[in-house]
Design a protein around this motif. Structure first.
Motif, PDB file in Angstrom:
ATOM      1  N   TYR A 118      -4.561  -5.866  -2.528  1.00 55.82           N
ATOM      2  CA  TYR A 118      -3.233  -5.292  -2.311  1.00 55.82           C
ATOM      3  C   TYR A 118      -2.219  -6.342  -1.847  1.00 55.82           C
ATOM      4  O   TYR A 118      -1.090  -5.995  -1.478  1.00 55.82           O
ATOM      5  N   GLU A 119      -2.582  -7.603  -1.879  1.00 56.82           N
ATOM      6  CA  GLU A 119      -1.719  -8.663  -1.362  1.00 56.82           C
ATOM      7  C   GLU A 119      -0.440  -8.795  -2.176  1.00 56.82           C
ATOM      8  O   GLU A 119      -0.432  -8.613  -3.400  1.00 56.82           O
ATOM      9  N   THR A 120       0.657  -9.101  -1.491  1.00 60.22           N
ATOM     10  CA  THR A 120       1.950  -9.250  -2.141  1.00 60.22           C
ATOM     11  C   THR A 120       2.771 -10.286  -1.388  1.00 60.22           C
ATOM     12  O   THR A 120       2.450 -10.632  -0.244  1.00 60.22           O
ATOM     13  N   GLY A 168     -12.751   2.592  -5.762  1.00 63.40           N
ATOM     14  CA  GLY A 168     -11.335   2.874  -5.792  1.00 63.40           C
ATOM     15  C   GLY A 168     -10.588   1.762  -6.484  1.00 63.40           C
ATOM     16  O   GLY A 168     -11.180   0.765  -6.920  1.00 63.40           O
ATOM     17  N   CYS A 169      -9.282   1.936  -6.623  1.00 65.46           N
ATOM     18  CA  CYS A 169      -8.477   0.909  -7.284  1.00 65.46           C
ATOM     19  C   CYS A 169      -7.047   0.987  -6.760  1.00 65.46           C
ATOM     20  O   CYS A 169      -6.637   1.976  -6.144  1.00 65.46           O
ATOM     21  N   ASN A 170      -6.302  -0.057  -7.031  1.00 65.72           N
ATOM     22  CA  ASN A 170      -4.925  -0.160  -6.571  1.00 65.72           C
ATOM     23  C   ASN A 170      -4.005   0.486  -7.606  1.00 65.72           C
ATOM     24  O   ASN A 170      -3.381  -0.175  -8.420  1.00 65.72           O
ATOM     25  N   MET A 171      -3.968   1.815  -7.596  1.00 63.09           N
ATOM     26  CA  MET A 171      -3.100   2.560  -8.494  1.00 63.09           C
ATOM     27  C   MET A 171      -2.744   3.887  -7.842  1.00 63.09           C
ATOM     28  O   MET A 171      -3.265   4.226  -6.774  1.00 63.09           O
ATOM     29  N   SER A 172      -1.848   4.622  -8.475  1.00 64.95           N
ATOM     30  CA  SER A 172      -1.427   5.911  -7.942  1.00 64.95           C
ATOM     31  C   SER A 172      -1.421   6.942  -9.057  1.00 64.95           C
ATOM     32  O   SER A 172      -1.398   6.599 -10.246  1.00 64.95           O
ATOM     33  N   VAL A 173      -1.412   8.227  -8.652  1.00 58.40           N
ATOM     34  CA  VAL A 173      -1.455   9.317  -9.614  1.00 58.40           C
ATOM     35  C   VAL A 173      -0.846  10.562  -8.963  1.00 58.40           C
ATOM     36  O   VAL A 173      -1.017  10.774  -7.750  1.00 58.40           O
ATOM     37  N   ILE A 215       0.866  -1.183   0.000  1.00 59.15           N
ATOM     38  CA  ILE A 215       0.000   0.000   0.000  1.00 59.15           C
ATOM     39  C   ILE A 215       0.902   1.233   0.000  1.00 59.15           C
ATOM     40  O   ILE A 215       1.791   1.355   0.843  1.00 59.15           O
ATOM     41  N   ALA A 216       0.680   2.125  -0.954  1.00 58.34           N
ATOM     42  CA  ALA A 216       1.507   3.332  -1.086  1.00 58.34           C
ATOM     43  C   ALA A 216       2.987   2.977  -1.164  1.00 58.34           C
ATOM     44  O   ALA A 216       3.844   3.624  -0.550  1.00 58.34           O
ATOM     45  N   THR A 236      -6.162   2.817  -1.581  1.00 54.62           N
ATOM     46  CA  THR A 236      -5.960   1.970  -0.405  1.00 54.62           C
ATOM     47  C   THR A 236      -7.183   1.055  -0.257  1.00 54.62           C
ATOM     48  O   THR A 236      -8.222   1.298  -0.869  1.00 54.62           O
ATOM     49  N   PRO A 237      -7.076   0.017   0.574  1.00 51.50           N
ATOM     50  CA  PRO A 237      -8.259  -0.814   0.820  1.00 51.50           C
ATOM     51  C   PRO A 237      -9.387  -0.042   1.502  1.00 51.50           C
ATOM     52  O   PRO A 237     -10.545  -0.464   1.454  1.00 51.50           O
TER      53      PRO A 237
END
Length: 244
Positions: free
Chosen positions: A29-31, A161-166, A8-9, A152-153
């Protein structure tokens, strides 16, 4: 107890919880990457969250909620993550972030003002150009050169929302109004709301780091105040003013 890792982030967080619901909530967001830090919840954390939630609802004159222990534990995990993220130049912020053409726009306001309604108008006005990053608690990574908004979750009751950044271009404070109008504001006009909406750690050292990050945030992005109604024209006025 069960343990999984989530990115996350751009930070990998090892989460150990009592209830599986925490991990269902964070599954996107699992890794399997190496953890940067870990958090663990206890029964005492869940009791604390129930007491805090009941107190907040009672203060507002609302009927006390009946959240499950798994739901309360989700909040405990969020709080523990929020305490650690200032170490990495990152804060949790209460707001709704939408991306258009690779730029992020964050809308924030007092609860009940209509953040989610306003970003829904952006999606209606702009169609597929508008991507919902997070509708409740995005994370903001604040550096000397830019601010990056992350999904974020913790993305609200509608799970938008979604697992991305901008890269974040602007923060806009919403107020209710009969007509739609937007003005650029300075740091002094925005600071109280920014501080109110950021996650404020309980640890004094982490709070000091957060205050520095809020200062940097206010100096790094454009700041606006929007008086708006719930007509789609509100999205048109806001987008045209902020897009640059």
């Amino acid at each position: 107890m069960m343990t999984k890792k989530y990115k996350i982030a751009d930070k990998v967080i090892e989460v150990t919880s009592i209830y599986e619901k925490v991990h269902d909530y964070c599954k996107d967001y699992e890794t399997d990457e190496q953890a940067d830090f870990s958090v663990m919840t206890t029964d005492e954390d869940i009791v604390y969250e129930k007491h805090k939630t009941d107190s907040e609802y009672a203060y507002e004159g609302l009927a006390l909620p009946n959240f499950s222990k798994g739901t309360l534990e989700e909040t405990a995990v969020y709080r523990k993550i929020g305490e650690k993220m200032p170490n990495y130049g990152t804060v949790i912020f209460h707001g709704s972030v939408i991306a258009v053409d690779g730029q992020g726009f964050l809308f924030t306001a007092k609860s009940g003002t209509g953040k989610s309604t306003h970003t829904a108008l952006w999606r209606e006005y702009l169609g597929d150009k508008a991507i919902m990053i997070n509708d409740d608690k995005p994370m903001l990574k604040i550096t000397d050169s830019e601010v990056i908004a992350y999904g974020t979750p913790y993305n609200g009751k509608h799970r938008l929302g979604c697992n991305m950044s901008v890269p974040l271009k602007a923060i806009c404070i919403l107020t209710r109004g009969e007509k739609n109008s937007i003005v650029r504001i300075d740091k002094s006009e925005a600071y109280a709301m920014l501080l109110q909406q950021v996650y404020r750690p309980q640890d004094p050292l982490q709070m000091a780091k957060t205050l520095k990050l809020v200062d940097k945030l206010a100096a790094s992005v454009e700041l606006y105040k929007l008086g708006c109604n719930m007509d789609i024209e509100a999205a048109e006025v806001a987008y045209n003013a902020m897009k640059g």
